[in-house]
Write a protein that holds these residues in place. Sequence first.
Motif, PDB file in Angstrom:
ATOM      1  N   MET A   1      53.028  83.835  18.509  1.00 44.07           N
ATOM      2  CA  MET A   1      52.562  84.192  19.976  1.00 44.07           C
ATOM      3  C   MET A   1      51.050  84.031  19.885  1.00 44.07           C
ATOM      4  SD  MET A   1      53.043  87.008  22.479  1.00 44.07           S
ATOM      5  CE  MET A   1      54.896  86.827  22.070  1.00 44.07           C
ATOM      6  N   LEU A   2      50.477  84.497  18.877  1.00 42.73           N
ATOM      7  CA  LEU A   2      48.707  84.159  18.774  1.00 42.73           C
ATOM      8  C   LEU A   2      48.678  82.529  18.614  1.00 42.73           C
ATOM      9  CD1 LEU A   2      45.734  84.787  18.269  1.00 42.73           C
ATOM     10  CD2 LEU A   2      46.375  84.994  15.722  1.00 42.73           C
ATOM     11  N   ALA A   3      49.251  81.865  17.956  1.00 36.53           N
ATOM     12  CA  ALA A   3      49.010  80.565  17.656  1.00 36.53           C
ATOM     13  C   ALA A   3      49.295  79.820  19.060  1.00 36.53           C
ATOM     14  CB  ALA A   3      49.885  79.795  16.806  1.00 36.53           C
ATOM     15  N   ALA A   4      50.364  80.258  19.942  1.00 34.61           N
ATOM     16  CA  ALA A   4      50.850  79.617  21.119  1.00 34.61           C
ATOM     17  C   ALA A   4      49.505  79.933  22.126  1.00 34.61           C
ATOM     18  CB  ALA A   4      51.891  80.205  21.697  1.00 34.61           C
ATOM     19  N   PHE A   5      49.146  80.955  22.332  1.00 35.52           N
ATOM     20  CA  PHE A   5      47.814  81.378  23.266  1.00 35.52           C
ATOM     21  C   PHE A   5      46.681  80.188  22.863  1.00 35.52           C
ATOM     22  CE2 PHE A   5      44.269  83.623  24.255  1.00 35.52           C
ATOM     23  CZ  PHE A   5      44.294  83.718  25.590  1.00 35.52           C
ATOM     24  N   LEU A   6      46.301  80.384  21.514  1.00 31.19           N
ATOM     25  CA  LEU A   6      45.238  79.870  21.355  1.00 31.19           C
ATOM     26  C   LEU A   6      45.531  78.173  21.462  1.00 31.19           C
ATOM     27  CD1 LEU A   6      44.029  81.583  18.006  1.00 31.19           C
ATOM     28  CD2 LEU A   6      42.995  81.872  20.289  1.00 31.19           C
ATOM     29  N   ASP A   7      46.589  77.859  21.126  1.00 28.70           N
ATOM     30  CA  ASP A   7      46.617  76.296  21.398  1.00 28.70           C
ATOM     31  C   ASP A   7      46.678  75.828  22.882  1.00 28.70           C
ATOM     32  OD1 ASP A   7      47.289  75.758  18.760  1.00 28.70           O
ATOM     33  OD2 ASP A   7      49.671  75.833  18.772  1.00 28.70           O
ATOM     34  N   ASP A   8      47.212  76.901  23.738  1.00 31.08           N
ATOM     35  CA  ASP A   8      47.198  76.489  25.365  1.00 31.08           C
ATOM     36  C   ASP A   8      45.606  76.778  25.605  1.00 31.08           C
ATOM     37  OD1 ASP A   8      49.707  76.183  25.266  1.00 31.08           O
ATOM     38  OD2 ASP A   8      50.150  78.371  25.972  1.00 31.08           O
ATOM     39  N   ILE A   9      44.822  77.158  25.247  1.00 29.99           N
ATOM     40  CA  ILE A   9      43.309  77.329  25.516  1.00 29.99           C
ATOM     41  C   ILE A   9      42.611  76.389  24.676  1.00 29.99           C
ATOM     42  CG2 ILE A   9      43.834  79.569  26.647  1.00 29.99           C
ATOM     43  CD1 ILE A   9      41.961  80.742  24.339  1.00 29.99           C
ATOM     44  N   ARG A  10      42.865  75.691  23.888  1.00 25.50           N
ATOM     45  CA  ARG A  10      41.986  75.010  23.118  1.00 25.50           C
ATOM     46  C   ARG A  10      42.051  73.195  23.642  1.00 25.50           C
ATOM     47  NH1 ARG A  10      39.436  76.551  18.896  1.00 25.50           N
ATOM     48  NH2 ARG A  10      39.909  78.420  18.067  1.00 25.50           N
ATOM     49  N   ASP A  11      40.814  72.832  23.473  1.00 26.37           N
ATOM     50  CA  ASP A  11      40.688  71.169  23.629  1.00 26.37           C
ATOM     51  C   ASP A  11      40.108  70.709  22.491  1.00 26.37           C
ATOM     52  OD1 ASP A  11      40.705  68.935  24.804  1.00 26.37           O
ATOM     53  OD2 ASP A  11      38.816  69.165  26.114  1.00 26.37           O
ATOM     54  N   HIS A  12      40.934  70.091  21.727  1.00 26.89           N
ATOM     55  CA  HIS A  12      40.468  69.849  20.176  1.00 26.89           C
ATOM     56  C   HIS A  12      40.054  71.050  19.307  1.00 26.89           C
ATOM     57  CE1 HIS A  12      40.373  65.990  22.704  1.00 26.89           C
ATOM     58  NE2 HIS A  12      40.935  65.641  21.458  1.00 26.89           N
ATOM     59  N   ASP A  13      38.807  71.061  18.993  1.00 30.82           N
ATOM     60  CA  ASP A  13      38.181  72.050  18.198  1.00 30.82           C
ATOM     61  C   ASP A  13      37.452  73.211  18.901  1.00 30.82           C
ATOM     62  OD1 ASP A  13      39.279  70.856  15.972  1.00 30.82           O
ATOM     63  OD2 ASP A  13      37.389  69.751  15.437  1.00 30.82           O
ATOM     64  N   MET A  14      37.691  73.367  20.155  1.00 30.14           N
ATOM     65  CA  MET A  14      37.026  74.289  20.992  1.00 30.14           C
ATOM     66  C   MET A  14      37.861  74.830  22.267  1.00 30.14           C
ATOM     67  SD  MET A  14      34.351  72.465  23.593  1.00 30.14           S
ATOM     68  CE  MET A  14      35.254  71.830  25.164  1.00 30.14           C
ATOM     69  N   ILE A  15      37.414  76.234  22.442  1.00 31.52           N
ATOM     70  CA  ILE A  15      38.068  76.849  23.612  1.00 31.52           C
ATOM     71  C   ILE A  15      37.578  76.154  24.795  1.00 31.52           C
ATOM     72  CG2 ILE A  15      38.231  78.838  24.681  1.00 31.52           C
ATOM     73  CD1 ILE A  15      37.917  80.203  22.103  1.00 31.52           C
ATOM     74  N   ALA A  16      38.547  75.844  25.867  1.00 32.73           N
ATOM     75  CA  ALA A  16      38.232  75.099  26.841  1.00 32.73           C
ATOM     76  C   ALA A  16      38.036  76.137  27.974  1.00 32.73           C
ATOM     77  CB  ALA A  16      39.260  73.878  27.256  1.00 32.73           C
ATOM     78  N   PRO A  17      36.807  76.281  28.394  1.00 35.59           N
ATOM     79  CA  PRO A  17      36.736  77.313  29.541  1.00 35.59           C
ATOM     80  C   PRO A  17      37.677  77.479  30.770  1.00 35.59           C
ATOM     81  CG  PRO A  17      34.710  76.536  28.924  1.00 35.59           C
ATOM     82  CD  PRO A  17      35.633  75.506  28.166  1.00 35.59           C
ATOM     83  N   ARG A  18      38.006  76.203  31.199  1.00 32.42           N
ATOM     84  CA  ARG A  18      38.926  75.913  32.341  1.00 32.42           C
ATOM     85  C   ARG A  18      40.347  76.186  31.803  1.00 32.42           C
ATOM     86  NH1 ARG A  18      39.373  76.768  36.959  1.00 32.42           N
ATOM     87  NH2 ARG A  18      37.192  75.758  37.302  1.00 32.42           N
ATOM     88  N   ARG A  19      40.860  76.059  30.909  1.00 31.80           N
ATOM     89  CA  ARG A  19      42.248  76.565  30.306  1.00 31.80           C
ATOM     90  C   ARG A  19      42.355  77.867  30.293  1.00 31.80           C
ATOM     91  NH1 ARG A  19      44.100  71.831  25.928  1.00 31.80           N
ATOM     92  NH2 ARG A  19      43.943  70.135  27.485  1.00 31.80           N
ATOM     93  N   MET A  20      41.131  78.556  29.633  1.00 28.26           N
ATOM     94  CA  MET A  20      41.196  79.869  29.501  1.00 28.26           C
ATOM     95  C   MET A  20      41.145  80.580  30.699  1.00 28.26           C
ATOM     96  SD  MET A  20      38.650  82.556  27.577  1.00 28.26           S
ATOM     97  CE  MET A  20      39.287  82.481  25.897  1.00 28.26           C
ATOM     98  N   ALA A  21      40.325  80.200  31.918  1.00 26.05           N
ATOM     99  CA  ALA A  21      40.256  80.784  32.912  1.00 26.05           C
ATOM    100  C   ALA A  21      41.987  80.703  33.802  1.00 26.05           C
ATOM    101  CB  ALA A  21      39.330  80.075  33.908  1.00 26.05           C
ATOM    102  N   ASP A  22      42.478  79.461  33.502  1.00 27.89           N
ATOM    103  CA  ASP A  22      43.916  79.189  34.118  1.00 27.89           C
ATOM    104  C   ASP A  22      44.751  80.310  33.504  1.00 27.89           C
ATOM    105  OD1 ASP A  22      42.689  77.333  35.814  1.00 27.89           O
ATOM    106  OD2 ASP A  22      43.581  75.615  34.549  1.00 27.89           O
ATOM    107  N   ARG A  23      44.681  80.295  32.207  1.00 25.94           N
ATOM    108  CA  ARG A  23      45.566  81.266  31.553  1.00 25.94           C
ATOM    109  C   ARG A  23      45.506  82.740  32.014  1.00 25.94           C
ATOM    110  NH1 ARG A  23      49.652  78.939  28.432  1.00 25.94           N
ATOM    111  NH2 ARG A  23      50.173  81.066  27.973  1.00 25.94           N
ATOM    112  N   LEU A  24      44.001  83.021  32.134  1.00 24.49           N
ATOM    113  CA  LEU A  24      43.854  84.573  32.601  1.00 24.49           C
ATOM    114  C   LEU A  24      43.994  84.787  34.076  1.00 24.49           C
ATOM    115  CD1 LEU A  24      40.852  85.311  30.314  1.00 24.49           C
ATOM    116  CD2 LEU A  24      43.198  85.885  29.601  1.00 24.49           C
ATOM    117  N   ARG A  25      44.220  83.512  34.660  1.00 22.99           N
ATOM    118  CA  ARG A  25      44.453  83.549  36.205  1.00 22.99           C
ATOM    119  C   ARG A  25      43.092  84.399  36.817  1.00 22.99           C
ATOM    120  NH1 ARG A  25      48.699  85.638  33.644  1.00 22.99           N
ATOM    121  NH2 ARG A  25      50.814  84.345  34.101  1.00 22.99           N
ATOM    122  N   LEU A  26      41.906  83.547  36.304  1.00 19.55           N
ATOM    123  CA  LEU A  26      40.583  83.926  36.838  1.00 19.55           C
ATOM    124  C   LEU A  26      39.978  82.844  37.267  1.00 19.55           C
ATOM    125  CD1 LEU A  26      39.330  86.041  33.828  1.00 19.55           C
ATOM    126  CD2 LEU A  26      39.808  87.056  35.912  1.00 19.55           C
TER     127      LEU A  26
END
Length: 116
Positions: A1-26
């Motif tokens: 579960m942890l890996a799936a969430f982190l994979d979904d919000i990552r863009d290469h080696d960093m957390i992608a703000p847009r992806r995180m915002a989308d996942r959190l619906r913010l």
Amino acid sequence: MLAAFLDDIRDHDMIAPRRMADRLRLPMARLARLAHVNRNTMAAKPESPAVQAKLGEIARIIARAAELSGDEGKAIIWFRHQPIAGFGKTAEELVEAGEAAAVLWTLETMDQGVYA
């Protein structure tokens, strides 16, 4: 579960703000406030250590809550809407107030069997 969430919000080696915002619906502006980062900085320099550290804090909270609940959707709902006993605020509100450590502590006590 942890890996799936982190994979979904990552863009290469960093957390992608847009992806995180989308996942959190913010909206991005709300995510920037939670992360205590200027929204323009977050958009223009998402790779900066300050942005990545703050987004990483939020990601750890969501991932840990998902591990405990068994469901990422439930973890996000908990983060955004469920007041935490003893604080009277949601995890989202506590993070915005600079109290991410208190949220992580709460998750650890929940993992040890303490009801919150």
